[in-house]
Design a protein around this motif. Structure first.
Motif, short mmCIF file in Angstrom:
data_model
loop_
_atom_site.label_atom_id
_atom_site.label_comp_id
_atom_site.label_asym_id
_atom_site.label_seq_id
_atom_site.Cartn_x
_atom_site.Cartn_y
_atom_site.Cartn_z
N PRO A 46 0.88 -1.09 0.01
CA PRO A 46 0.17 0.05 -0.06
C PRO A 46 0.77 1.26 0.15
N TRP A 47 1.97 1.18 0.36
CA TRP A 47 3.00 2.58 0.61
C TRP A 47 3.26 2.75 -0.86
N SER A 48 2.91 1.92 -1.92
CA SER A 48 3.40 2.49 -3.21
C SER A 48 2.49 3.41 -3.71
N TRP A 49 1.24 3.41 -3.11
CA TRP A 49 0.06 4.34 -3.50
C TRP A 49 0.64 5.75 -2.86
N GLY B 23 -4.13 4.72 -0.98
CA GLY B 23 -3.13 4.23 -0.11
C GLY B 23 -3.59 4.06 1.29
N ALA B 24 -4.35 4.90 1.63
CA ALA B 24 -4.58 4.72 3.13
C ALA B 24 -5.70 3.76 3.24
N LEU B 25 -6.80 3.59 2.38
CA LEU B 25 -7.79 2.52 2.31
C LEU B 25 -7.06 1.14 2.35
N VAL C 56 -7.75 -5.00 3.57
CA VAL C 56 -6.99 -5.68 2.46
C VAL C 56 -7.84 -5.81 1.08
N VAL C 57 -7.37 -5.05 0.18
CA VAL C 57 -7.91 -4.89 -1.22
C VAL C 57 -6.99 -5.57 -2.22
N SER C 58 -7.61 -6.18 -3.19
CA SER C 58 -6.85 -6.75 -4.28
C SER C 58 -6.16 -5.41 -5.03
N GLN D 154 -6.35 -4.96 -8.39
CA GLN D 154 -7.37 -4.56 -9.33
C GLN D 154 -8.33 -3.57 -8.65
N ALA D 155 -8.79 -4.05 -7.64
CA ALA D 155 -9.70 -3.00 -7.09
C ALA D 155 -9.11 -1.90 -6.77
N GLN D 156 -7.88 -1.81 -6.43
CA GLN D 156 -7.28 -0.82 -6.03
C GLN D 156 -7.03 0.11 -7.07
N ALA D 157 -6.85 -0.20 -8.30
CA ALA D 157 -6.52 0.26 -9.31
C ALA D 157 -7.89 0.95 -10.02
N ILE D 158 -9.15 0.16 -9.90
CA ILE D 158 -10.13 0.67 -10.14
C ILE D 158 -10.59 1.98 -9.57
N LEU D 159 -10.40 1.71 -8.08
CA LEU D 159 -10.77 2.88 -7.20
C LEU D 159 -10.03 4.26 -7.52
#
Length: 148
Positions: free
Chosen positions: A11-14, A44-46, A51-53, A55-60
């Motif tokens: 998540p730190w990459s976000w 990144g905070a979320l 825990v989110v995949s 793919q879901a992070q990218a869509i979000l």
């Protein structure tokens, strides 16, 4: 190599992406990269909390970026009010309503007036030089006048 670094950072990459985008906004102002940076920080905070995949992070991220850009445009476009010089980039608009003497006669609908240190082309009824005319409008850099 980059994929491995992103995988290790998680998540730190976000957060890193968000800070980089905010840095780009500082170098290239315009309130565009700002919204992408904020969207990356939110994702990144979320991702740190839940825990989110990926793919879901990218869509979000894409969805948040679009929403923030649209909201940001609306907010900033509403904030644009005329300043103390509303005709700053339209010099001819400043002269509408003013009365000035003709520097050259208007013949065949075209003549010239002198305002301050500039001579302006004018259109209007045929009048002799020296006649006082009122500016009623403009078309580009040509003032429209009538006899005062």
């Amino acid at each position: 190599m980059i994929v491995e670094a992103v995988r290790q950072l998680g998540p730190w990459s976000w957060w890193i992406l968000g800070l980089l985008l905010l840095g780009v906004e500082v170098l290239a102002p315009g309130a565009f990269f700002l919204w992408f940076g904020i969207a990356a920080l939110i994702v990144g905070a979320l991702a740190l909390l839940v825990v989110v995949s990926w793919q879901a992070q990218a869509i979000l991220f894409v969805a948040l970026a679009l929403v923030l850009v649209i909201l940001g445009r609306r907010f900033y476009s509403r904030e644009r009010r005329p300043g103390d010089q509303p005709h700053l980039n339209q010099r001819a608009a400043r002269f509408v309503g003013g009365v000035y003497p003709l520097a050259e006669p208007i013949s065949n609908g075209h003549g010239r007036i002198r305002i301050d240190d500039t001579t302006w082309s004018v259109t209007g009824p045929d009048l002799p030089a020296g006649t006082r005319v009122r500016v009623t409008g403009f078309d580009g850099a040509v003032l429209k006048v009538v006899a005062a």
